[in-house]
Design a protein around this motif. Structure first.
Motif, PDB file in Angstrom:
ATOM      1  N   LEU A 126       0.868  -1.182   0.000  1.00 11.85           N
ATOM      2  CA  LEU A 126       0.000   0.000   0.000  1.00 11.85           C
ATOM      3  C   LEU A 126       0.899   1.224   0.000  1.00 11.85           C
ATOM      4  O   LEU A 126       1.667   1.432   0.942  1.00 11.85           O
ATOM      5  CB  LEU A 126      -0.913  -0.005   1.225  1.00 11.85           C
ATOM      6  N   VAL A 127       0.795   2.038  -1.039  1.00 11.13           N
ATOM      7  CA  VAL A 127       1.808   3.067  -1.279  1.00 11.13           C
ATOM      8  C   VAL A 127       1.185   4.451  -1.360  1.00 11.13           C
ATOM      9  O   VAL A 127       0.215   4.671  -2.108  1.00 11.13           O
ATOM     10  CB  VAL A 127       2.579   2.777  -2.589  1.00 11.13           C
ATOM     11  N   LEU A 128       1.753   5.375  -0.624  1.00  6.51           N
ATOM     12  CA  LEU A 128       1.485   6.804  -0.777  1.00  6.51           C
ATOM     13  C   LEU A 128       2.760   7.422  -1.319  1.00  6.51           C
ATOM     14  O   LEU A 128       3.752   7.535  -0.608  1.00  6.51           O
ATOM     15  CB  LEU A 128       1.103   7.442   0.565  1.00  6.51           C
ATOM     16  N   LYS A 129       2.734   7.805  -2.593  1.00  9.44           N
ATOM     17  CA  LYS A 129       3.974   8.256  -3.214  1.00  9.44           C
ATOM     18  C   LYS A 129       4.388   9.637  -2.720  1.00  9.44           C
ATOM     19  O   LYS A 129       5.553   9.865  -2.403  1.00  9.44           O
ATOM     20  CB  LYS A 129       3.815   8.265  -4.735  1.00  9.44           C
ATOM     21  N   TYR A 130       3.424  10.573  -2.646  1.00  7.70           N
ATOM     22  CA  TYR A 130       3.725  11.925  -2.183  1.00  7.70           C
ATOM     23  C   TYR A 130       2.738  12.315  -1.090  1.00  7.70           C
ATOM     24  O   TYR A 130       1.537  12.048  -1.194  1.00  7.70           O
ATOM     25  CB  TYR A 130       3.648  12.930  -3.341  1.00  7.70           C
ATOM     26  N   LYS A 131       3.251  12.989  -0.088  1.00  8.17           N
ATOM     27  CA  LYS A 131       2.438  13.319   1.076  1.00  8.17           C
ATOM     28  C   LYS A 131       1.236  14.189   0.726  1.00  8.17           C
ATOM     29  O   LYS A 131       0.201  14.147   1.406  1.00  8.17           O
ATOM     30  CB  LYS A 131       3.301  14.021   2.131  1.00  8.17           C
ATOM     31  N   LYS A 132       1.324  14.964  -0.342  1.00  7.36           N
ATOM     32  CA  LYS A 132       0.221  15.861  -0.679  1.00  7.36           C
ATOM     33  C   LYS A 132      -1.031  15.103  -1.112  1.00  7.36           C
ATOM     34  O   LYS A 132      -2.108  15.686  -1.206  1.00  7.36           O
ATOM     35  CB  LYS A 132       0.635  16.845  -1.767  1.00  7.36           C
ATOM     36  N   LEU A 160       3.487  -7.443   4.491  1.00  2.00           N
ATOM     37  CA  LEU A 160       2.760  -6.191   4.315  1.00  2.00           C
ATOM     38  C   LEU A 160       3.776  -5.059   4.252  1.00  2.00           C
ATOM     39  O   LEU A 160       4.546  -4.863   5.183  1.00  2.00           O
ATOM     40  CB  LEU A 160       1.794  -5.953   5.486  1.00  2.00           C
ATOM     41  N   TRP A 161       3.785  -4.341   3.141  1.00  2.00           N
ATOM     42  CA  TRP A 161       4.620  -3.144   2.982  1.00  2.00           C
ATOM     43  C   TRP A 161       3.659  -1.982   2.789  1.00  2.00           C
ATOM     44  O   TRP A 161       2.861  -1.974   1.854  1.00  2.00           O
ATOM     45  CB  TRP A 161       5.527  -3.287   1.770  1.00  2.00           C
ATOM     46  N   MET A 162       3.731  -0.996   3.665  1.00  2.00           N
ATOM     47  CA  MET A 162       2.786   0.104   3.524  1.00  2.00           C
ATOM     48  C   MET A 162       3.403   1.438   3.911  1.00  2.00           C
ATOM     49  O   MET A 162       4.269   1.523   4.785  1.00  2.00           O
ATOM     50  CB  MET A 162       1.528  -0.145   4.357  1.00  2.00           C
ATOM     51  N   SER A 163       2.962   2.479   3.209  1.00  2.00           N
ATOM     52  CA  SER A 163       3.302   3.840   3.590  1.00  2.00           C
ATOM     53  C   SER A 163       2.392   4.256   4.744  1.00  2.00           C
ATOM     54  O   SER A 163       1.263   3.783   4.875  1.00  2.00           O
ATOM     55  CB  SER A 163       3.082   4.799   2.414  1.00  2.00           C
ATOM     56  N   ASP A 178      -4.283 -11.613   8.125  1.00  2.76           N
ATOM     57  CA  ASP A 178      -3.753 -12.869   8.658  1.00  2.76           C
ATOM     58  C   ASP A 178      -2.381 -13.074   8.017  1.00  2.76           C
ATOM     59  O   ASP A 178      -2.272 -13.224   6.805  1.00  2.76           O
ATOM     60  CB  ASP A 178      -4.687 -14.029   8.294  1.00  2.76           C
ATOM     61  N   PHE A 179      -1.334 -13.085   8.862  1.00  3.21           N
ATOM     62  CA  PHE A 179       0.029 -13.160   8.326  1.00  3.21           C
ATOM     63  C   PHE A 179       0.547 -14.586   8.189  1.00  3.21           C
ATOM     64  O   PHE A 179       1.750 -14.791   8.040  1.00  3.21           O
ATOM     65  CB  PHE A 179       0.979 -12.347   9.213  1.00  3.21           C
ATOM     66  N   CYS A 180      -0.328 -15.564   8.238  1.00  2.00           N
ATOM     67  CA  CYS A 180       0.055 -16.961   7.964  1.00  2.00           C
ATOM     68  C   CYS A 180       1.159 -17.438   8.906  1.00  2.00           C
ATOM     69  O   CYS A 180       1.935 -18.339   8.558  1.00  2.00           O
ATOM     70  CB  CYS A 180       0.504 -17.138   6.509  1.00  2.00           C
ATOM     71  N   GLY A 181       1.282 -16.814  10.075  1.00  2.00           N
ATOM     72  CA  GLY A 181       2.283 -17.235  11.041  1.00  2.00           C
ATOM     73  C   GLY A 181       3.686 -16.750  10.761  1.00  2.00           C
ATOM     74  O   GLY A 181       4.601 -17.020  11.533  1.00  2.00           O
ATOM     75  N   ILE A 182       3.903 -16.008   9.655  1.00  2.00           N
ATOM     76  CA  ILE A 182       5.258 -15.544   9.324  1.00  2.00           C
ATOM     77  C   ILE A 182       5.216 -14.091   8.881  1.00  2.00           C
ATOM     78  O   ILE A 182       5.746 -13.733   7.835  1.00  2.00           O
ATOM     79  CB  ILE A 182       5.928 -16.424   8.244  1.00  2.00           C
ATOM     80  N   GLY A 183       4.549 -13.273   9.667  1.00  2.00           N
ATOM     81  CA  GLY A 183       4.348 -11.890   9.269  1.00  2.00           C
ATOM     82  C   GLY A 183       5.628 -11.098   9.096  1.00  2.00           C
ATOM     83  O   GLY A 183       6.475 -11.065   9.981  1.00  2.00           O
ATOM     84  N   ARG A 184       5.763 -10.474   7.947  1.00  2.38           N
ATOM     85  CA  ARG A 184       6.883  -9.571   7.663  1.00  2.38           C
ATOM     86  C   ARG A 184       6.274  -8.217   7.322  1.00  2.38           C
ATOM     87  O   ARG A 184       5.533  -8.101   6.350  1.00  2.38           O
ATOM     88  CB  ARG A 184       7.731 -10.112   6.507  1.00  2.38           C
ATOM     89  N   ILE A 185       6.591  -7.216   8.123  1.00  6.30           N
ATOM     90  CA  ILE A 185       5.918  -5.931   8.026  1.00  6.30           C
ATOM     91  C   ILE A 185       6.938  -4.815   7.875  1.00  6.30           C
ATOM     92  O   ILE A 185       7.879  -4.710   8.666  1.00  6.30           O
ATOM     93  CB  ILE A 185       5.061  -5.670   9.284  1.00  6.30           C
ATOM     94  N   THR A 186       6.755  -4.006   6.864  1.00  7.25           N
ATOM     95  CA  THR A 186       7.579  -2.819   6.656  1.00  7.25           C
ATOM     96  C   THR A 186       6.658  -1.614   6.565  1.00  7.25           C
ATOM     97  O   THR A 186       5.742  -1.586   5.741  1.00  7.25           O
ATOM     98  CB  THR A 186       8.405  -2.925   5.359  1.00  7.25           C
TER      99      THR A 186
END
Length: 345
Positions: A126-132, A160-163, A178-186
């Motif tokens: 989930l990406v927010l490229k510019y704050k505006k 899950l990679w999200m701004s 549900d992270f399937c037991g191996i959640g990787r979050i950035t």
């Protein structure tokens, strides 16, 4: 003798139909709905799995972008932009849908993808490229939160990679996955007019209180500064059970560093060669005192490095320092450079 009636595809048993649809990619499944009313109703009722491996949703200039991937068809990108706002560059690399109000069209398509996706995603981005464009991004996250909450089962993803601009953005999504037991979050920050807010702060109290917190495999929130003095408990201690951590604190202490070191050298620790704890900081008042308690570091092009060993565990811990950042990882003794000093603990 009654006239023989040629059976049709829809006369097949439901289990056979579902098996046939398991070979179709997302584009083919949705095209099947346009063949006839019966097929439209079958697909709508059964919602066959579309087998996506990744999904990227982005709020960007003049609209939104959706990129999906699957082993069946590779990558596929759709841009939802305001009418007459697309420049020639935007018309490349994907399908362009122009509309006076692209947001409802985008949301309708995303709703269908989320309704049909049953197998685990490798990555949700989930990406927010510019704050505006934070208002549009906020609408997107609110829509996703409600859609995810209304699924019969939680959407499964391994990463899950999200701004985010603050903790509320993260908490709209994190509890509904549900992270399937191996959640990787950035969790990353957004670009602010082509520059980065280098002192962006984030509260993490709600993230720390999640019951799944210690089950995460990776948590990277190092783009934000966390003020540990705002919390009654030691913030570093809360992260010790996560194998891969990237954290930035406003202020650290000798106790924080010793806590991480002792955790890695504990014979009962589950840390392995893939584990890493990266701790960035803005203030460390006792830095000089901490350095004098150590032997001379081994100079490396990545920075200064110290090595520690606990005879009870046999593990070699590397503590590296460079540019207000300590990184802890486990090493194999045979792979260490010549001349390093290993401190016994």
């Amino acid at each position: 003798m009654a006239d023989y009636v040629q059976p049709t595809l829809l006369d097949m048993p439901e289990i056979v139909m579902n098996h046939i649809f398991s070979y179709l990619d997302v584009k083919s499944i949705f095209k099947m709905q346009k063949v006839c009313l019966q097929l439209h109703n079958f697909v709508d009722e059964q919602k066959p799995d579309i087998h996506l491996t990744s999904m990227e949703l982005k709020a960007t200039t003049y609209g939104f972008t959706c990129r999906i991937s699957s082993e069946l068809f590779g990558n596929f990108r759709i841009k939802y932009l305001k009418t007459a706002m697309a420049c020639p560059r935007m018309r490349k690399n994907g399908i362009l849908l122009e509309h006076d109000y692209p947001m409802p069209v985008f949301f309708e398509d995303i709703a269908r993808l989320l309704d049909f996706q049953k197998s685990p995603l490798q990555e949700l981005e989930l990406v927010l490229k510019y704050k505006k464009y934070d208002l549009e991004y906020g609408h997107m996250l609110e829509f996703l939160k409600n859609r995810l909450k209304n699924r019969p089962k939680k959407l499964r993803t391994r990463w899950l990679w999200m701004s985010a601009l603050d903790q509320s953005h993260v908490m709209q999504i994190l509890p509904n996955i549900d992270f399937c037991g191996i959640g990787r979050i950035t969790v990353s920050d957004a670009v602010v007019d082509y520059d980065r807010d280098k002192d962006q702060k984030m509260e993490i109290n709600e993230i720390l209180e999640m019951k799944e917190f210690n089950e995460f495999e990776k948590l990277n929130i190092s783009k934000f500064s966390v003020d540990s003095e705002d919390y009654e408990e030691n913030v570093v201690e809360k992260f010790l059970e996560i194998p891969e951590v990237y954290l930035k604190l406003k202020k650290i202490t000798i106790e924080d560093l010793e806590m991480i070191r002792n955790n890695y050298l504990d014979p009962k620790s589950l840390k392995n060669s893939q584990s890493i704890f990266e701790l960035k900081f803005k203030e460390f008042e006792d830095f000089s005192q901490f350095r004098t308690s150590l032997v001379d570091p081994f100079s490396h092009y990545y920075g200064e490095r110290w090595f520690f060993k606990n005879s009870g565990s046999g593990s070699i811990l590397c503590m590296q320092y460079e540019d207000n950042c300590f990184t802890f990882s486990l090493e194999v003794e045979e792979d260490l450079p010549e001349g390093v000093i290993i401190q016994e603990t």
